[in-house]
Design a protein around this motif. Structure first.
Motif, PDB file in Angstrom:
ATOM      1  N   HIS A 201       1.398 -16.280   3.974  1.00 53.38           N
ATOM      2  CA  HIS A 201       2.028 -15.809   5.204  1.00 53.38           C
ATOM      3  C   HIS A 201       1.700 -16.749   6.365  1.00 53.38           C
ATOM      4  O   HIS A 201       0.712 -17.473   6.319  1.00 53.38           O
ATOM      5  N   ALA A 202       2.537 -16.627   7.417  1.00 48.84           N
ATOM      6  CA  ALA A 202       2.153 -17.252   8.678  1.00 48.84           C
ATOM      7  C   ALA A 202       0.842 -16.614   9.139  1.00 48.84           C
ATOM      8  O   ALA A 202       0.576 -15.456   8.814  1.00 48.84           O
ATOM      9  N   VAL A 203       0.021 -17.370   9.874  1.00 49.61           N
ATOM     10  CA  VAL A 203      -1.334 -16.905  10.180  1.00 49.61           C
ATOM     11  C   VAL A 203      -1.329 -15.541  10.864  1.00 49.61           C
ATOM     12  O   VAL A 203      -2.078 -14.637  10.471  1.00 49.61           O
ATOM     13  N   ASP A 204      -0.433 -15.350  11.837  1.00 42.40           N
ATOM     14  CA  ASP A 204      -0.409 -14.071  12.550  1.00 42.40           C
ATOM     15  C   ASP A 204      -0.026 -12.932  11.614  1.00 42.40           C
ATOM     16  O   ASP A 204      -0.621 -11.859  11.647  1.00 42.40           O
ATOM     17  N   ASP A 205       1.012 -13.208  10.800  1.00 42.61           N
ATOM     18  CA  ASP A 205       1.439 -12.183   9.844  1.00 42.61           C
ATOM     19  C   ASP A 205       0.295 -11.804   8.922  1.00 42.61           C
ATOM     20  O   ASP A 205       0.106 -10.634   8.586  1.00 42.61           O
ATOM     21  N   PHE A 206      -0.465 -12.830   8.501  1.00 39.37           N
ATOM     22  CA  PHE A 206      -1.578 -12.572   7.601  1.00 39.37           C
ATOM     23  C   PHE A 206      -2.578 -11.622   8.248  1.00 39.37           C
ATOM     24  O   PHE A 206      -2.991 -10.627   7.648  1.00 39.37           O
ATOM     25  N   HIS A 207      -2.908 -11.896   9.504  1.00 36.35           N
ATOM     26  CA  HIS A 207      -3.912 -11.057  10.155  1.00 36.35           C
ATOM     27  C   HIS A 207      -3.376  -9.650  10.414  1.00 36.35           C
ATOM     28  O   HIS A 207      -4.105  -8.667  10.309  1.00 36.35           O
ATOM     29  N   ASP A 208      -2.077  -9.566  10.714  1.00 39.79           N
ATOM     30  CA  ASP A 208      -1.473  -8.242  10.863  1.00 39.79           C
ATOM     31  C   ASP A 208      -1.576  -7.470   9.561  1.00 39.79           C
ATOM     32  O   ASP A 208      -1.899  -6.278   9.537  1.00 39.79           O
ATOM     33  N   LEU A 209      -1.283  -8.163   8.474  1.00 39.91           N
ATOM     34  CA  LEU A 209      -1.300  -7.512   7.170  1.00 39.91           C
ATOM     35  C   LEU A 209      -2.706  -6.996   6.838  1.00 39.91           C
ATOM     36  O   LEU A 209      -2.875  -5.860   6.380  1.00 39.91           O
ATOM     37  N   ILE A 210      -3.691  -7.839   7.125  1.00 44.92           N
ATOM     38  CA  ILE A 210      -5.067  -7.421   6.852  1.00 44.92           C
ATOM     39  C   ILE A 210      -5.402  -6.176   7.677  1.00 44.92           C
ATOM     40  O   ILE A 210      -5.996  -5.217   7.173  1.00 44.92           O
ATOM     41  N   ALA A 211      -4.946  -6.188   8.933  1.00 46.34           N
ATOM     42  CA  ALA A 211      -5.211  -5.029   9.791  1.00 46.34           C
ATOM     43  C   ALA A 211      -4.532  -3.789   9.218  1.00 46.34           C
ATOM     44  O   ALA A 211      -5.114  -2.697   9.186  1.00 46.34           O
ATOM     45  N   ASP A 212      -3.285  -3.962   8.721  1.00 44.74           N
ATOM     46  CA  ASP A 212      -2.574  -2.834   8.125  1.00 44.74           C
ATOM     47  C   ASP A 212      -3.292  -2.315   6.886  1.00 44.74           C
ATOM     48  O   ASP A 212      -3.379  -1.107   6.650  1.00 44.74           O
ATOM     49  N   MET A 213      -3.772  -3.233   6.081  1.00 44.59           N
ATOM     50  CA  MET A 213      -4.378  -2.837   4.807  1.00 44.59           C
ATOM     51  C   MET A 213      -5.727  -2.173   5.032  1.00 44.59           C
ATOM     52  O   MET A 213      -6.125  -1.292   4.274  1.00 44.59           O
ATOM     53  N   GLY A 214      -6.432  -2.600   6.103  1.00 44.62           N
ATOM     54  CA  GLY A 214      -7.761  -2.073   6.344  1.00 44.62           C
ATOM     55  C   GLY A 214      -7.730  -0.568   6.529  1.00 44.62           C
ATOM     56  O   GLY A 214      -6.986  -0.054   7.343  1.00 44.62           O
ATOM     57  N   GLY A 215      -8.518   0.137   5.768  1.00 45.71           N
ATOM     58  CA  GLY A 215      -8.621   1.581   5.891  1.00 45.71           C
ATOM     59  C   GLY A 215      -7.379   2.339   5.461  1.00 45.71           C
ATOM     60  O   GLY A 215      -7.285   3.550   5.675  1.00 45.71           O
ATOM     61  N   LEU A 216      -6.420   1.652   4.860  1.00 48.88           N
ATOM     62  CA  LEU A 216      -5.209   2.329   4.405  1.00 48.88           C
ATOM     63  C   LEU A 216      -5.569   3.374   3.351  1.00 48.88           C
ATOM     64  O   LEU A 216      -6.173   3.065   2.332  1.00 48.88           O
ATOM     65  N   ASP A 217      -5.185   4.612   3.622  1.00 49.89           N
ATOM     66  CA  ASP A 217      -5.530   5.692   2.692  1.00 49.89           C
ATOM     67  C   ASP A 217      -4.287   6.516   2.409  1.00 49.89           C
ATOM     68  O   ASP A 217      -3.790   7.239   3.265  1.00 49.89           O
ATOM     69  N   ARG A 218      -3.784   6.401   1.203  1.00 49.47           N
ATOM     70  CA  ARG A 218      -2.587   7.157   0.832  1.00 49.47           C
ATOM     71  C   ARG A 218      -2.936   8.294  -0.136  1.00 49.47           C
ATOM     72  O   ARG A 218      -2.075   8.808  -0.833  1.00 49.47           O
ATOM     73  N   SER A 219      -4.227   8.650  -0.154  1.00 44.67           N
ATOM     74  CA  SER A 219      -4.664   9.678  -1.094  1.00 44.67           C
ATOM     75  C   SER A 219      -3.905  10.982  -0.893  1.00 44.67           C
ATOM     76  O   SER A 219      -3.616  11.695  -1.839  1.00 44.67           O
ATOM     77  N   ASN A 220      -3.623  11.291   0.355  1.00 53.82           N
ATOM     78  CA  ASN A 220      -3.032  12.589   0.631  1.00 53.82           C
ATOM     79  C   ASN A 220      -1.536  12.515   0.885  1.00 53.82           C
ATOM     80  O   ASN A 220      -0.922  13.505   1.262  1.00 53.82           O
ATOM     81  N   ALA A 221      -0.971  11.350   0.671  1.00 52.74           N
ATOM     82  CA  ALA A 221       0.465  11.223   0.879  1.00 52.74           C
ATOM     83  C   ALA A 221       1.201  11.870  -0.286  1.00 52.74           C
ATOM     84  O   ALA A 221       0.662  12.032  -1.361  1.00 52.74           O
ATOM     85  N   GLY A 222       2.435  12.237  -0.044  1.00 48.13           N
ATOM     86  CA  GLY A 222       3.299  12.660  -1.128  1.00 48.13           C
ATOM     87  C   GLY A 222       3.122  14.097  -1.552  1.00 48.13           C
ATOM     88  O   GLY A 222       2.280  14.820  -1.032  1.00 48.13           O
ATOM     89  N   PRO A 223       3.928  14.494  -2.536  1.00 45.13           N
ATOM     90  CA  PRO A 223       3.952  15.884  -2.976  1.00 45.13           C
ATOM     91  C   PRO A 223       2.662  16.302  -3.671  1.00 45.13           C
ATOM     92  O   PRO A 223       2.003  15.480  -4.312  1.00 45.13           O
ATOM     93  N   THR A 224       2.343  17.591  -3.561  1.00 46.79           N
ATOM     94  CA  THR A 224       1.094  18.124  -4.087  1.00 46.79           C
ATOM     95  C   THR A 224       1.004  17.974  -5.607  1.00 46.79           C
ATOM     96  O   THR A 224      -0.050  17.617  -6.140  1.00 46.79           O
ATOM     97  N   ALA A 225       2.113  18.244  -6.291  1.00 45.95           N
ATOM     98  CA  ALA A 225       2.084  18.192  -7.759  1.00 45.95           C
ATOM     99  C   ALA A 225       1.595  16.828  -8.232  1.00 45.95           C
ATOM    100  O   ALA A 225       0.740  16.728  -9.116  1.00 45.95           O
ATOM    101  N   GLY A 226       2.145  15.800  -7.575  1.00 39.11           N
ATOM    102  CA  GLY A 226       1.758  14.446  -7.967  1.00 39.11           C
ATOM    103  C   GLY A 226       0.303  14.187  -7.657  1.00 39.11           C
ATOM    104  O   GLY A 226      -0.413  13.566  -8.443  1.00 39.11           O
ATOM    105  N   ARG A 227      -0.142  14.657  -6.509  1.00 38.64           N
ATOM    106  CA  ARG A 227      -1.530  14.403  -6.130  1.00 38.64           C
ATOM    107  C   ARG A 227      -2.482  15.074  -7.120  1.00 38.64           C
ATOM    108  O   ARG A 227      -3.472  14.502  -7.550  1.00 38.64           O
TER     109      ARG A 227
END
Lengths: 309, 836
Positions: A201-227
């Motif tokens: 990635h371009a350097v800025d995009d890379f750092h944005d991506l890292i910021a997005d990924m940091g602490g990303l928690d999708r444990s509780n996303a989505g329908p209950t059955a799937g979880r």
């Protein structure tokens, strides 16, 4: 033929997009040219020696032939090559501080990548490596089980992942884009299916991506059955929280991935469903327990949960 | 008339003496021509097998995502392809070639130890059958022919597959060691009169160096295999990083063998080239001394470049530079040979015959392989190309170009000699073009396949990466090459079965083998020639007639002896008459005992394995018992007015040289084990261990003292025997006793001073080293008893002292390793030790 066509990520060492790979590609072309030249010369000498017109002895004195062809010329060529090679290799060593450091842990048969966000918090992803263009990146390679080898042909050479050691390789991408990396050391049943996706990635995009990924928690996303199905069948080894270092691949960013099963099949909605229950058929011998007994509803629920962003 | 009748009477008698009995008696064969042909025939079978495996691999890779083979089958097949081609084809073929030809080239009737080569054949066959059988049982090795740990360890390869490899290959390596010892002693001692080292056909030089390289190069692999098998069977952690081992130790040991192996395969191929080029150039090879120097240099340098297989394991760049340089400059000896061949052709009047066509194939393909080898020696390039199809292409250019093509040339060249049939040539040319085109169509662009990113040893690949047509063309080329081999096979079978009888010496060559009958008589030479030149048939026109008429050495058969000349190693001056053994079942019996040992170990029946080991030792002693003389003989008439002693009555008997070569091999094994100890100490991550050896100083000192007293006692026995003053028996008994004490000392150091070997690599290796010393002390003790029995049975006298002297050498070696191990094992912790 030398560059991958059809929108596929580049996998060729001869279509370099990194500093080390470019230098090596340059050396490669020079050496290929020299090799072809020498082969023509040697074949011509051999053919002349046998198919010449004159019947009697020809050529310079035998001693001169042996000395010149067997000793002097090769010594000069080899010495030049050696000096050239040493200098070039020295230039690729990880000297000085790198802008980014990524820790890679090779597993039978997938890759874990670990980044640090701005606070120094770990971010874990699987089978996807993100790099900034133009910056020096150190890849620190370890192994969880057997010997593997980290290799992104378009960016640079390879380095082995050896149990008990942490090896380091310096990469400096020169172009943005998608590339393919893979294990290069035979590592057992599914060595063939141990690829990873590299995105520069371009350097800025890379750092944005890292910021997005940091602490990303999708444990509780989505329908209950799937979880619930995930908690029942998957959570012992997998997590949807990027800060968690687990036994199996981190699945928080599964929706963003291009491949399933470390390059086994592309990440489409159909393939995901097929993979969940049938991964042992798609990638026989992989370390995930067999899930072929899962019923269709559970598979569907799991797939929806995993697809949720 | 009378003389002719006498000659034919002698030849009948020689035929009777040297013949192999019919029926089951064939199992007792020891004749070098029989054994050599058996080696080559079985190797050819394995070549066909390895080729078929390669076809399966190529079929699988023809298209992306192919489901022809699954990953399990593919991994077993590529592992077996490499293993079969390296260990069951290339090396045994070389062994067969040399066993068959060396006596014929050097003007002798057989090898120095015919029973040893028969034994080697059975080991090869049994080991090969173990590997072959595993394939049909579906449990073939599947960790690659390089068997990297920890993948090949118990945890990641829990089945029997890896054990099959370790045990099968080690069994086959026994035959390689036997060959190495055999050929060192033969080339140095069993030549014709007047054949100084400087007049020896170059083939002899090549094989001498190859044999030495085998004696030194195989022990690291055997050691590594033993260590890994112990780790797998008994959990001693030599390579397990968590317990103080290091997986890289395996790689060092493997490639310490594995790279010299490439030159072990190439040198004999260059040897046959050096025999053929002068014949077809119609003049002796120019630069004989240059070539000899090049052969020796290859031998040396080839041991200094094993790390170029390990450029990507993370060794510091500065260290890589040394191995990079060695890997490049090993090309120099090869270019010297190439230009010596070229200069010979330029100086001569070359004739173009079928073998020359294959030699041209060799030139083209091997030069390419050599140049890509230089490319791979360049460290940065290696970082990209390592473990890709580029290397697959490179190694096939080296091995097929540098070995298979010269061997086919040699096959056609010597076919008239060993089959007695004329080579017709038509089908052979077809075969050449199919092979040459098929080969390049398979492998030339495979360099590119690697550079565009395709790694080795993958059973499948996705489409869309640009690898499709590259692989498809390789597969097509592979099948064309197979057609070429089929044509070659047909041609050879047709020639042997229906070919016209060969003229004598059809290529008008100058070396001794062409003076023999086509096919050669079982005894080779009716009488042994006196040689004055490298190409004796060109320089000594009467030689052939003289040899046939019995006017050479040892032309008369007497006393039911199978005789050949032994010469001074350097000058070639005859110094003894070697009495050769006749057919015997002992090699088969000994190899069968070893089979029990290996097979029951493989199946985990360790008590039976121990019985097999003891039976092997007893069988070996029984075998040794059959040698020697039970009375003193006066010097015997050797012909040409020369009187010579029989070999058991000579100081430098072949057995003495064999013992030295054997100890060179053993010593390399030992030094490699020391290397492992020091390497782990310096490099392995989980060091130091929790505690070091703790025995006090008295026990180790007593152990070393006992070993030296045993040596002294053997020395005394030899002295008493030679001078006739004092009896050797008490000294021998003392030697036995002292050896037993040394053995007990080793055992007690292990038992009292060390924790269990499974706890740490330090303990495992220390135990291994002390066990090695103990085993040597045990054998020294057994030899003491053996010598005593030989003395009682009358096989030893002041003139017949070989048994005693060999035992003394063994005891000396035992004392040496004992003091080295004890000083190292006890001293290292004192010097550097700081337990964790």
């Amino acid at each position: 033929m030398l560059v991958a066509g059809c929108g596929e990520p580049s996998v060729s060492a001869l279509a370099p997009a990194g500093e080390a790979a470019s230098e090596i590609a340059r050396i490669t072309w020079i050496m290929i040219a020299a090799t072809l030249l020498l082969m023509v010369v040697m074949s011509a000498l051999g053919l002349h020696a046998v198919y010449r017109r004159s019947d009697g002895p020809v050529g310079p004195s035998p001693l001169a032939v042996i000395l010149a062809g067997g000793v002097i010329v090769p010594t000069v060529v080899l010495l030049a090559l050696l000096i050239f090679g040493v200098r070039s290799g020295d230039g690729m060593l990880p000297v000085g501080e790198a802008a980014v450091e990524v820790r890679v842990t090779a597993h039978q048969w997938w890759w874990q990548f670990e980044y640090r966000d701005a606070e120094g918090q770990s971010i874990f992803t699987a089978n996807e490596l993100h790099l900034p263009v133009g910056e020096a990146v150190d890849i620190v390679v370890e192994s969880e089980d057997v010997i593997h080898s980290f290799w992104v042909p378009a960016l640079g050479g390879k380095i082995d992942a050896i149990p008990g050691r942490a090896n380091r390789i310096r990469l400096r991408p020169t172009e943005t884009g998608q590339f393919r990396g893979q294990c290069a050391e035979f590592c057992g049943a599914q060595h063939a299916r141990m690829a990873f996706d590299v995105q520069v990635h371009a350097v800025d995009d890379f750092h944005d991506l890292i910021a997005d990924m940091g602490g990303l928690d999708r444990s509780n996303a989505g329908p209950t059955a799937g979880r619930e199905a995930f908690e029942q069948h998957c959570m012992e080894c997998h997590s949807r929280y990027t800060a968690r270092d687990h036994e199996g691949p981190n699945l928080a960013r599964l929706p963003e991935r291009r491949w399933l099963g470390a390059g086994t099949v592309s990440n489409t909605s159909g393939n995901l469903r097929e993979w969940i229950a049938g991964h042992q058929a798609l990638k026989p011998g992989n370390r995930m327990p067999d899930h072929s007994a899962l019923d269709d509803d559970t598979v569907e629920a799991l797939a929806r949960y995993l697809e949720e962003q | 008339m009378n003389e002719t009748a006498g000659v034919s009477e002698d030849r009948r008698e020689l035929t009777r003496l040297f013949s192999t009995p019919p029926g089951f008696g064939r199992l007792a064969a020891v004749n070098h021509s029989v054994i050599g042909l058996r080696f080559m025939l079985v190797a050819a079978m394995f070549f066909i097998l390895g080729g078929l495996l390669a076809m399966l691999l190529r079929a699988q890779l023809a298209i992306p995502g192919n489901e022809f083979l699954d990953n399990e089958a593919y991994n077993q097949i590529f592992t077996m392809h490499g293993t079969v081609m390296m260990f069951l084809f290339a090396i045994p073929l070389i062994e067969g070639l040399a066993l068959y030809f060396i006596p014929k080239f050097l003007g002798a009737r057989d090898l120095s130890f015919p029973r040893l080569s028969a034994f080697g054949f059975w080991c090869y066959l049994f080991g090969g059958l173990i590997l072959l059988g595993s394939m049909f049982a579906g449990v073939a090795p599947d960790s690659g022919w390089f068997m990297y740990t920890p993948l090949s360890g118990r945890e990641f390869t829990p089945g029997i597959n890896a054990d099959v490899w370790l045990i099968g290959v080690t069994f086959v390596e026994v035959s390689a060691i036997a060959f190495g010892i055999e050929l060192v002693a033969t080339v140095l001692k069993v030549r014709s009169a007047g054949m100084s080292l400087g007049r020896m056909p170059l083939f002899g030089w090549y094989i001498l160096i190859t044999a030495l390289m085998m004696v030194i190069g195989f022990p690291p692999l055997i050691l590594a295999s033993i260590l890994l098998e112990i780790e797998r069977a008994f959990a001693w952690p030599f390579f397990d990083v968590a317990l103080g081992g290091d997986p890289l130790l395996w790689q060092h040991l493997f490639w310490l063998f594995g790279h010299p192996e490439v030159y072990i395969i190439f040198l004999p191929a260059a040897a046959v080239v050096s025999m053929m080029v002068p014949t077809f150039a119609r003049r002796p090879l120019v630069g004989y001394h240059w070539v000899v120097g090049a052969i020796i240099a290859t031998g040396f340098i080839s041991f200094g470049l094993w790390v170029h297989h390990m450029f990507t394991v993370g060794i510091p760049h500065l260290a890589l530079v040394f191995f990079s340089a060695a890997s490049m400059f090993v090309a120099l000896p090869t270019t010297i040979q190439f230009f010596a061949w070229l200069a010979t052709l330029w100086q001569g009047r070359p004739v173009r015959r079928l073998p020359m066509l294959y030699l041209f194939g060799f030139l083209f393909i091997f030069v390419c392989g050599g140049l890509t080898g230089v490319m791979l020696a360049l460290v940065p390039f290696n970082w990209q190309a390592h473990d890709t199809h580029f290397v697959v292409a490179h190694l096939h250019y080296v091995l097929i170009g540098g070995f298979v093509f010269p061997v086919i040339a040699a096959l056609y060249y010597w076919l008239p000699l060993f089959s007695g049939k004329e080579v017709s040539g038509r089908l052979g040319q077809w075969a050449f073009w199919l092979l040459f085109i098929g080969f390049n169509l398979t492998f030339l662009h495979m360099h590119l396949t690697g550079l565009v990113g395709m790694p080795r040893r993958v059973y499948t690949y996705p489409e869309g990466l640009g690898w499709e047509w590259l692989n498809l063309v390789s597969t097509i080329g592979g099948f064309i090459m197979t057609a070429g081999f089929a044509a070659l096979l047909l041609d050879v079978i047709a020639t042997v079965r229906t070919g016209a009888p060969a003229r004598r010496n059809p290529w008008q060559a100058g070396t001794l083998e062409w003076s023999l009958d086509h096919p050669p008589a079982v005894y080779n030479f009716a009488s042994l020639p006196e040689v004055r030149d490298v190409e004796p048939l060109w320089e000594q026109p009467d030689l052939e007639e003289d040899v046939r008429a019995g006017r050479g050495y040892l032309g008369r058969a007497r006393n039911d002896w199978q005789e050949t000349l032994g010469v001074h190693a350097i000058s070639g001056r005859p110094d003894q008459i070697i009495l050769l053994p006749g057919p015997t079942y002992m090699p088969l019996i000994t190899a069968s005992c070893l089979l029990v040992f290996f097979l029951s170990f493989l199946l985990g029946i360790y008590w039976l394995s121990a019985i097999g080991a003891a039976a092997s030792l007893l069988a070996a002693l029984r075998w040794a018992w059959a040698g020697g003389l039970d009375r003193d003989w006066p010097d015997q008439d050797a012909g040409q007015g020369l009187k010579l002693p029989l070999h058991p009555q000579v100081i430098e008997a072949p057995g003495w040289w064999g013992m030295l070569a054997g100890l060179l091999c053993n010593g390399t094994f030992f030094i490699t084990a020391l290397f492992g100890y020091l390497y782990l100490w310096a490099v392995a991550p989980q060091w130091p261990p929790e505690s070091f050896i703790d025995t006090g100083m008295l026990l180790p000192a007593a152990t070393v003292l006992a070993a030296f007293l045993a040596l002294l006692a053997f020395h005394r026995a030899v002295g008493n025997n030679a001078s006739g003053q004092g009896r050797p028996v008490p000294a021998l008994l003392a030697a036995g006793l002292m050896s037993a004490l040394a053995l007990a000392g080793c055992a007690m150091q292990i038992a009292t001073g060390l924790p269990h070997p499974t706890t740490h690599a330090y303990v495992a290796l220390t135990t291994f080293l002390l066990g090695y010393c103990g085993l040597h002390a045990l054998i020294a003790g057994v030899l003491g008893v053996y010598c005593w029995l030989r003395l009682r049975a009358g096989y030893v006298s002041a003139r017949r002292s070989l048994d005693l002297r060999l035992a003394r050498i063994w005891a000396g070696y035992t004392a040496a390793v004992m003091i080295i191990v004890v000083v190292l094992v006890q001293g290292m912790p004192l010097l550097l030790g700081e337990a964790s």
